[in-house]
Design a protein around this motif. Structure first.
Motif, PDB file in Angstrom:
ATOM      1  N   PHE A  53       0.867  -1.180   0.000  1.00  0.00           N
ATOM      2  CA  PHE A  53       0.000   0.000   0.000  1.00  0.00           C
ATOM      3  C   PHE A  53       0.904   1.231   0.000  1.00  0.00           C
ATOM      4  CE2 PHE A  53      -3.061   2.631   2.691  1.00  0.00           C
ATOM      5  CZ  PHE A  53      -4.038   2.744   1.716  1.00  0.00           C
ATOM      6  N   HIS A  54       0.728   2.136  -0.972  1.00  0.00           N
ATOM      7  CA  HIS A  54       1.636   3.264  -1.123  1.00  0.00           C
ATOM      8  C   HIS A  54       0.978   4.442  -1.823  1.00  0.00           C
ATOM      9  CE1 HIS A  54       1.792   1.393  -5.065  1.00  0.00           C
ATOM     10  NE2 HIS A  54       2.298   2.526  -5.530  1.00  0.00           N
ATOM     11  N   GLY A  70     -10.801  -8.291  -8.178  1.00  0.00           N
ATOM     12  CA  GLY A  70     -10.039  -8.052  -6.970  1.00  0.00           C
ATOM     13  C   GLY A  70     -10.620  -6.916  -6.180  1.00  0.00           C
ATOM     14  N   GLU A  71      -9.717  -6.277  -5.443  1.00  0.00           N
ATOM     15  CA  GLU A  71     -10.116  -5.177  -4.578  1.00  0.00           C
ATOM     16  C   GLU A  71      -9.070  -4.078  -4.676  1.00  0.00           C
ATOM     17  OE1 GLU A  71     -11.943  -5.540  -0.374  1.00  0.00           O
ATOM     18  OE2 GLU A  71      -9.757  -5.368  -0.079  1.00  0.00           O
ATOM     19  N   LEU A  72      -9.546  -2.845  -4.709  1.00  0.00           N
ATOM     20  CA  LEU A  72      -8.676  -1.680  -4.686  1.00  0.00           C
ATOM     21  C   LEU A  72      -8.746  -1.070  -3.304  1.00  0.00           C
ATOM     22  CD1 LEU A  72      -6.952   0.625  -6.001  1.00  0.00           C
ATOM     23  CD2 LEU A  72      -9.145   1.745  -6.503  1.00  0.00           C
ATOM     24  N   ARG A  73      -7.616  -1.002  -2.618  1.00  0.00           N
ATOM     25  CA  ARG A  73      -7.512  -0.187  -1.405  1.00  0.00           C
ATOM     26  C   ARG A  73      -7.133   1.198  -1.892  1.00  0.00           C
ATOM     27  NH1 ARG A  73      -3.278  -2.125   2.947  1.00  0.00           N
ATOM     28  NH2 ARG A  73      -4.129  -0.334   4.072  1.00  0.00           N
ATOM     29  N   PHE A  74      -7.887   2.190  -1.483  1.00  0.00           N
ATOM     30  CA  PHE A  74      -7.611   3.569  -1.893  1.00  0.00           C
ATOM     31  C   PHE A  74      -7.893   4.465  -0.700  1.00  0.00           C
ATOM     32  CE2 PHE A  74      -8.134   7.654  -3.889  1.00  0.00           C
ATOM     33  CZ  PHE A  74      -7.202   7.636  -4.904  1.00  0.00           C
ATOM     34  N   GLY A  75      -6.844   5.038  -0.124  1.00  0.00           N
ATOM     35  CA  GLY A  75      -7.028   5.812   1.104  1.00  0.00           C
ATOM     36  C   GLY A  75      -7.600   4.896   2.170  1.00  0.00           C
ATOM     37  N   GLU A  76      -8.688   5.309   2.779  1.00  0.00           N
ATOM     38  CA  GLU A  76      -9.325   4.489   3.806  1.00  0.00           C
ATOM     39  C   GLU A  76     -10.454   3.631   3.243  1.00  0.00           C
ATOM     40  OE1 GLU A  76     -10.366   6.734   7.285  1.00  0.00           O
ATOM     41  OE2 GLU A  76      -8.404   7.714   7.363  1.00  0.00           O
ATOM     42  N   ALA A  77     -10.701   3.694   1.931  1.00  0.00           N
ATOM     43  CA  ALA A  77     -11.809   2.958   1.311  1.00  0.00           C
ATOM     44  C   ALA A  77     -11.303   1.690   0.611  1.00  0.00           C
ATOM     45  CB  ALA A  77     -12.527   3.853   0.299  1.00  0.00           C
ATOM     46  N   ARG A  78     -12.241   0.802   0.344  1.00  0.00           N
ATOM     47  CA  ARG A  78     -11.970  -0.415  -0.440  1.00  0.00           C
ATOM     48  C   ARG A  78     -13.070  -0.530  -1.490  1.00  0.00           C
ATOM     49  NH1 ARG A  78      -8.425  -4.516   1.908  1.00  0.00           N
ATOM     50  NH2 ARG A  78      -7.485  -3.663   3.777  1.00  0.00           N
ATOM     51  N   PRO A  90      -3.815   9.566  -8.569  1.00  0.00           N
ATOM     52  CA  PRO A  90      -3.021  10.783  -8.707  1.00  0.00           C
ATOM     53  C   PRO A  90      -2.011  10.937  -7.575  1.00  0.00           C
ATOM     54  CG  PRO A  90      -5.288  11.297  -8.074  1.00  0.00           C
ATOM     55  CD  PRO A  90      -5.204   9.815  -8.241  1.00  0.00           C
ATOM     56  N   PRO A  91      -1.006  11.786  -7.769  1.00  0.00           N
ATOM     57  CA  PRO A  91      -0.053  12.020  -6.696  1.00  0.00           C
ATOM     58  C   PRO A  91      -0.719  12.764  -5.540  1.00  0.00           C
ATOM     59  CG  PRO A  91       0.392  13.496  -8.541  1.00  0.00           C
ATOM     60  CD  PRO A  91      -0.703  12.569  -8.964  1.00  0.00           C
ATOM     61  N   GLY A  92      -0.176  12.578  -4.358  1.00  0.00           N
ATOM     62  CA  GLY A  92      -0.710  13.261  -3.187  1.00  0.00           C
ATOM     63  C   GLY A  92      -0.304  12.569  -1.914  1.00  0.00           C
ATOM     64  N   GLY A  93      -0.958  12.946  -0.830  1.00  0.00           N
ATOM     65  CA  GLY A  93      -0.654  12.403   0.486  1.00  0.00           C
ATOM     66  C   GLY A  93      -1.250  11.020   0.684  1.00  0.00           C
ATOM     67  N   ARG A  94      -1.265  10.600   1.941  1.00  0.00           N
ATOM     68  CA  ARG A  94      -1.712   9.252   2.276  1.00  0.00           C
ATOM     69  C   ARG A  94      -3.164   8.983   1.885  1.00  0.00           C
ATOM     70  NH1 ARG A  94       1.302   6.957   7.553  1.00  0.00           N
ATOM     71  NH2 ARG A  94       3.417   7.380   6.840  1.00  0.00           N
ATOM     72  N   GLU A  95      -3.943  10.022   1.695  1.00  0.00           N
ATOM     73  CA  GLU A  95      -5.330   9.826   1.231  1.00  0.00           C
ATOM     74  C   GLU A  95      -5.374   9.272  -0.190  1.00  0.00           C
ATOM     75  OE1 GLU A  95      -4.199  13.899  -0.230  1.00  0.00           O
ATOM     76  OE2 GLU A  95      -3.828  12.763   1.621  1.00  0.00           O
ATOM     77  N   MET A  96      -4.255   9.324  -0.910  1.00  0.00           N
ATOM     78  CA  MET A  96      -4.149   8.782  -2.262  1.00  0.00           C
ATOM     79  C   MET A  96      -3.445   7.421  -2.295  1.00  0.00           C
ATOM     80  SD  MET A  96      -5.622  10.831  -4.228  1.00  0.00           S
ATOM     81  CE  MET A  96      -6.307  12.445  -4.059  1.00  0.00           C
TER      82      MET A  96
END
Length: 161
Positions: A53-54, A70-78, A90-96
């Motif tokens: 996760f990055h 499959g499943e996409l983990r994105f920020g706090e969502a799945r 997109p680039p950005g902080g941990r929310e991305m």
């Protein structure tokens, strides 16, 4: 060099077999003359992921799911994913932060496209690591370290306090 390539011609040149992190990737962009975008074909076996996760601060990524589910983990969502889904990271902080997980019964295949930033910082929220990359892979800078290891700006500098 031809500016095109069929995916059935791809050669898997990056094979990872590291427990949960198991995948095969075929570099495509350099074979068709790409200069500012990176392209690869990724295959992930059932129950596995390609990478931790990055999130990137410099590069933007896009994934087109070709086969599987499959499943996409994105920020706090799945989010559930399946063939023909297109994913923007997109680039950005941990929310991305993002990760693609193969939760299906067969291989998950996707096309990954990313910008090729000369400088990128990548965060790994699950392990609290940072990756810093600058320049080309040969002779460039590539360092991974724990983010809690910080020092003062003048530490180690002559005459600094």
């Amino acid at each position: 060099m031809k500016p095109l390539m069929n995916l059935d011609e791809a050669t898997f040149d990056d094979i990872e077999e590291n427990g949960l992190y198991t995948s095969r990737r075929a570099s495509l962009g350099r074979h068709i003359g790409a200069r500012k975008l990176g392209y690869n074909l990724t295959v992930v076996p059932p129950g596995k992921v390609q990478c931790p996760f990055h999130n990137h601060h410099g590069e933007e990524e896009m994934f087109l799911i070709l086969e599987g589910e499959g499943e996409l983990r994105f920020g706090e969502a799945r989010y559930p994913i399946r063939a023909h889904d297109i994913i923007a990271c997109p680039p950005g902080g941990r929310e991305m932060a993002h990760q693609i997980i193969n939760t299906g019964p067969r291989e998950l295949r996707y096309l990954a496209v990313s910008t090729l930033a000369q400088v990128d910082v990548c965060e790994y929220p699950d392990s609290d690591k940072l990756l810093v990359v600058a320049g080309e892979s040969e002779g460039g800078l590539r360092k991974i370290f724990r983010s809690e290891v910080t020092v003062g700006y003048y530490e180690g500098e002559e005459g600094g306090e």
